[in-house]
Write an enzyme that holds these catalytic residues in place. Structure first.
Site, PDB file in Angstrom:
ATOM      1  N   ARG A   1       0.832  -1.212   0.000  1.00 49.71           N
ATOM      2  CA  ARG A   1       0.000   0.000   0.000  1.00 49.71           C
ATOM      3  C   ARG A   1       0.864   1.259   0.000  1.00 49.71           C
ATOM      4  O   ARG A   1       0.593   2.228  -0.693  1.00 49.71           O
ATOM      5  CB  ARG A   1      -0.930   0.008   1.212  1.00 49.71           C
ATOM      6  CG  ARG A   1      -2.039  -1.015   1.118  1.00 49.71           C
ATOM      7  CD  ARG A   1      -2.919  -0.998   2.352  1.00 49.71           C
ATOM      8  NE  ARG A   1      -3.572   0.290   2.549  1.00 49.71           N
ATOM      9  CZ  ARG A   1      -4.145   0.668   3.681  1.00 49.71           C
ATOM     10  NH1 ARG A   1      -4.156  -0.136   4.726  1.00 49.71           N
ATOM     11  NH2 ARG A   1      -4.720   1.849   3.786  1.00 49.71           N
TER      12      ARG A   1
ATOM     13  N   CYS B   1       8.026   1.184  16.480  1.00 55.03           N
ATOM     14  CA  CYS B   1       8.432  -0.056  17.139  1.00 55.03           C
ATOM     15  C   CYS B   1       7.243  -0.647  17.887  1.00 55.03           C
ATOM     16  O   CYS B   1       6.378   0.084  18.384  1.00 55.03           O
ATOM     17  CB  CYS B   1       9.575   0.269  18.091  1.00 55.03           C
ATOM     18  SG  CYS B   1      10.182  -1.184  18.955  1.00 55.03           S
TER      19      CYS B   1
ATOM     20  N   ALA C   1     -15.163  13.243  -5.368  1.00 55.05           N
ATOM     21  CA  ALA C   1     -14.389  14.301  -4.718  1.00 55.05           C
ATOM     22  C   ALA C   1     -13.711  15.198  -5.747  1.00 55.05           C
ATOM     23  O   ALA C   1     -13.788  16.430  -5.657  1.00 55.05           O
ATOM     24  CB  ALA C   1     -13.346  13.666  -3.798  1.00 55.05           C
TER      25      ALA C   1
ATOM     26  N   ASN D   1     -20.327  12.885  -1.627  1.00 57.15           N
ATOM     27  CA  ASN D   1     -20.207  11.425  -1.702  1.00 57.15           C
ATOM     28  C   ASN D   1     -21.120  10.924  -2.824  1.00 57.15           C
ATOM     29  O   ASN D   1     -22.277  11.323  -2.884  1.00 57.15           O
ATOM     30  CB  ASN D   1     -20.610  10.778  -0.363  1.00 57.15           C
ATOM     31  CG  ASN D   1     -20.063   9.360  -0.223  1.00 57.15           C
ATOM     32  OD1 ASN D   1     -20.229   8.534  -1.111  1.00 57.15           O
ATOM     33  ND2 ASN D   1     -19.414   9.095   0.893  1.00 57.15           N
ATOM     34  N   PRO D   2     -20.632  10.061  -3.692  1.00 55.77           N
ATOM     35  CA  PRO D   2     -21.510   9.565  -4.756  1.00 55.77           C
ATOM     36  C   PRO D   2     -22.594   8.618  -4.252  1.00 55.77           C
ATOM     37  O   PRO D   2     -23.572   8.355  -4.953  1.00 55.77           O
ATOM     38  CB  PRO D   2     -20.554   8.824  -5.710  1.00 55.77           C
ATOM     39  CG  PRO D   2     -19.294   8.604  -4.954  1.00 55.77           C
ATOM     40  CD  PRO D   2     -19.245   9.574  -3.818  1.00 55.77           C
TER      41      PRO D   2
ATOM     42  N   HIS E   1      -6.049   8.549  11.802  1.00 61.68           N
ATOM     43  CA  HIS E   1      -5.753   7.107  11.758  1.00 61.68           C
ATOM     44  C   HIS E   1      -4.293   6.831  11.448  1.00 61.68           C
ATOM     45  O   HIS E   1      -3.951   5.767  10.934  1.00 61.68           O
ATOM     46  CB  HIS E   1      -6.672   6.410  10.741  1.00 61.68           C
ATOM     47  CG  HIS E   1      -8.114   6.366  11.191  1.00 61.68           C
ATOM     48  ND1 HIS E   1      -9.168   6.084  10.345  1.00 61.68           N
ATOM     49  CD2 HIS E   1      -8.657   6.560  12.418  1.00 61.68           C
ATOM     50  CE1 HIS E   1     -10.313   6.117  11.042  1.00 61.68           C
ATOM     51  NE2 HIS E   1     -10.027   6.404  12.288  1.00 61.68           N
TER      52      HIS E   1
ATOM     53  N   GLY F   1     -16.088  11.982   0.966  1.00 62.06           N
ATOM     54  CA  GLY F   1     -15.643  10.619   0.687  1.00 62.06           C
ATOM     55  C   GLY F   1     -15.471   9.746   1.910  1.00 62.06           C
ATOM     56  O   GLY F   1     -14.551   8.954   1.973  1.00 62.06           O
ATOM     57  N   THR F   2     -16.406   9.886   2.854  1.00 55.78           N
ATOM     58  CA  THR F   2     -16.327   8.993   4.013  1.00 55.78           C
ATOM     59  C   THR F   2     -17.650   8.277   4.208  1.00 55.78           C
ATOM     60  O   THR F   2     -18.722   8.863   4.031  1.00 55.78           O
ATOM     61  CB  THR F   2     -15.912   9.747   5.297  1.00 55.78           C
ATOM     62  OG1 THR F   2     -15.887   8.811   6.386  1.00 55.78           O
ATOM     63  CG2 THR F   2     -16.836  10.904   5.631  1.00 55.78           C
TER      64      THR F   2
HETATM   65  N1  APR Z   1     -15.315  10.573  -4.310  1.00 53.08           N
HETATM   66  C1  APR Z   1     -15.956  10.711  -3.125  1.00 53.08           C
HETATM   67  N2  APR Z   1     -16.362   9.687  -2.380  1.00 53.08           N
HETATM   68  C2  APR Z   1     -16.132   8.453  -2.838  1.00 53.08           C
HETATM   69  C3  APR Z   1     -15.477   8.210  -4.071  1.00 53.08           C
HETATM   70  C4  APR Z   1     -15.067   9.340  -4.815  1.00 53.08           C
HETATM   71  N3  APR Z   1     -14.421   9.217  -5.982  1.00 53.08           N
HETATM   72  N4  APR Z   1     -15.391   6.866  -4.254  1.00 53.08           N
HETATM   73  C5  APR Z   1     -15.952   6.293  -3.172  1.00 53.08           C
HETATM   74  N5  APR Z   1     -16.412   7.246  -2.322  1.00 53.08           N
HETATM   75  C6  APR Z   1     -17.056   7.081  -1.021  1.00 53.08           C
HETATM   76  C7  APR Z   1     -17.850   5.809  -0.849  1.00 53.08           C
HETATM   77  O1  APR Z   1     -19.164   5.970  -1.313  1.00 53.08           O
HETATM   78  C8  APR Z   1     -17.774   5.586   0.673  1.00 53.08           C
HETATM   79  O2  APR Z   1     -18.845   6.261   1.319  1.00 53.08           O
HETATM   80  O3  APR Z   1     -16.024   7.007  -0.076  1.00 53.08           O
HETATM   81  C9  APR Z   1     -16.465   6.271   1.063  1.00 53.08           C
HETATM   82  C10 APR Z   1     -15.359   5.331   1.452  1.00 53.08           C
HETATM   83  O4  APR Z   1     -15.723   4.645   2.613  1.00 53.08           O
HETATM   84  P1  APR Z   1     -14.654   3.856   3.478  1.00 53.08           P
HETATM   85  O5  APR Z   1     -13.848   2.996   2.584  1.00 53.08           O
HETATM   86  O6  APR Z   1     -15.415   3.254   4.607  1.00 53.08           O
HETATM   87  O7  APR Z   1     -13.664   4.986   3.971  1.00 53.08           O
HETATM   88  P2  APR Z   1     -13.647   5.826   5.302  1.00 53.08           P
HETATM   89  O8  APR Z   1     -14.965   6.436   5.598  1.00 53.08           O
HETATM   90  O9  APR Z   1     -12.471   6.720   5.170  1.00 53.08           O
HETATM   91  O10 APR Z   1     -13.350   4.713   6.385  1.00 53.08           O
HETATM   92  C11 APR Z   1     -12.968   5.094   7.633  1.00 53.08           C
HETATM   93  O11 APR Z   1     -12.192   2.930   8.219  1.00 53.08           O
HETATM   94  O12 APR Z   1     -11.233   1.169   7.258  1.00 53.08           O
HETATM   95  C12 APR Z   1     -11.039   2.143   8.185  1.00 53.08           C
HETATM   96  O13 APR Z   1      -9.132   3.259   8.957  1.00 53.08           O
HETATM   97  C13 APR Z   1      -9.892   3.021   7.795  1.00 53.08           C
HETATM   98  O14 APR Z   1      -9.755   5.405   7.692  1.00 53.08           O
HETATM   99  C14 APR Z   1     -10.554   4.290   7.350  1.00 53.08           C
HETATM  100  C15 APR Z   1     -11.836   4.277   8.156  1.00 53.08           C
END
Ligand code: APR
Length: 255
Positions: free
Chosen positions: A72, A129, A241, A223-224, A121, A197-198
């Site tokens: 990653r 370590c 985004a 968010n889409p 995060h 995007g969360t």
């Molecule tokens: N633009 C905007 N949003 C998007 C796009 C895009 N191009 N593609 C996907 N998404 C949205 C999805 O619809 C979803 O709601 O981004 C979100 C991603 O969700 P997660 O993968 O759950 O990400 P996140 O909310 O950051 O997760 C939180 O969980 O897995 C742990 O530590 C990890 O920081 C992460 C945390």
């Protein structure tokens, strides 16, 4: 930017004084960094990201987990910030009292010119370590990207010989206290929070937009897909985004 939500969001942005931008994995999706909801592909496909990102997984199979994080990290190193990251930097220049809070472990905000986002995060670039005090360990040299699916033994700490671990927060681990406190404080005192995007399901980070809303701030969501933050958001822009944030900046500050 014809439709009413986009215009409303642009007006809210233009008149904001104190802003928090709260980002998740979707922020970096258009840079080629997969989100946590995407299935792993290729040789990682038989694993589940949420299961690899745990202290138990590292304890059970450190080479597998370290190999996944090295894959990653090298992948992120080769990714570039997208127009959404650049738009966040522009917004912060327009609204100087802006705090960027990210759940992402990449460095794309920094490389887009946002110097010090709060990383709730942790980061792929700050290994530490496994000794109790978790002192920082040097990054391994950035050589060729390891092949997908590679198991790589974690390096040993040069000071005390314990294995080194990724500097990220795994499921079940506490968030870094100072960062979380700073994010809550910024959310409680902002007048606008922009959530990008969360999925809004991973706590306690997912509290941040809710704290802002409870404290009277306006919340714009980008968010889409529908998320549990929909009821919290004053305006939701259903788009990606990169496209949406770029359009939002142009609409808020056309000149
Ligand atoms: N633009 C905007 N949003 C998007 C796009 C895009 N191009 N593609 C996907 N998404 C949205 C999805 O619809 C979803 O709601 O981004 C979100 C991603 O969700 P997660 O993968 O759950 O990400 P996140 O909310 O950051 O997760 C939180 O969980 O897995 C742990 O530590 C990890 O920081 C992460 C945390």
């Amino acid at each position: 930017m014809e439709d009413a939500p986009a215009q409303r969001a642009a007006r809210l942005l233009r008149t904001a004084h104190r802003m928090v931008v709260f980002t998740g994995a979707g922020m970096s999706a258009e840079s080629g960094v997969p989100t946590f909801r995407d299935d792993l592909t290729g040789l990682w496909a038989r694993y589940d990201a949420a299961q690899l990102a745990t202290p138990q997984a590292f304890q059970a199979d450190p080479d597998l987990v370290w190999g996944w994080y090295e894959w990653r990290r090298t992948r992120v190193s080769r990714a570039v910030p997208n127009p959404g990251h650049l738009a966040v930097t522009t917004m912060a220049a327009r609204i100087p009292d802006t705090t960027v809070v990210t759940q992402n472990v990449d460095d794309l905000h920094e490389r887009a010119g946002t110097p010090a986002p709060i990383h709730l995060h942790g980061s792929l670039f700050t290994p530490r370590c496994t000794a109790v005090d978790g002192h920082p360990a040097p990054l391994p040299p950035d050589t060729e990207a390891p092949p997908e699916g590679s198991r790589i033994p974690p390096p040993r700490c040069a000071t005390c010989g314990h294995p080194v671990r990724p500097g990220v927060v795994w499921f079940g681990e506490p968030l870094p206290e100072a960062e979380f406190a700073a994010a809550v404080d910024a959310a409680a005192t902002c007048d606008l929070l922009l959530a990008v995007g969360t999925s809004g399901v991973v706590h306690p980070a997912a509290e941040i937009p809710r704290v802002a809303a409870r404290s009277g701030a306006t919340v714009i969501q980008v968010n889409p897909q529908p998320t549990p933050l929909d009821p919290v958001a004053t305006v939701t822009l259903r788009g990606t985004a990169a496209q949406t944030l770029h359009g939002l900046v142009s609409a808020a500050w056309p000149h």
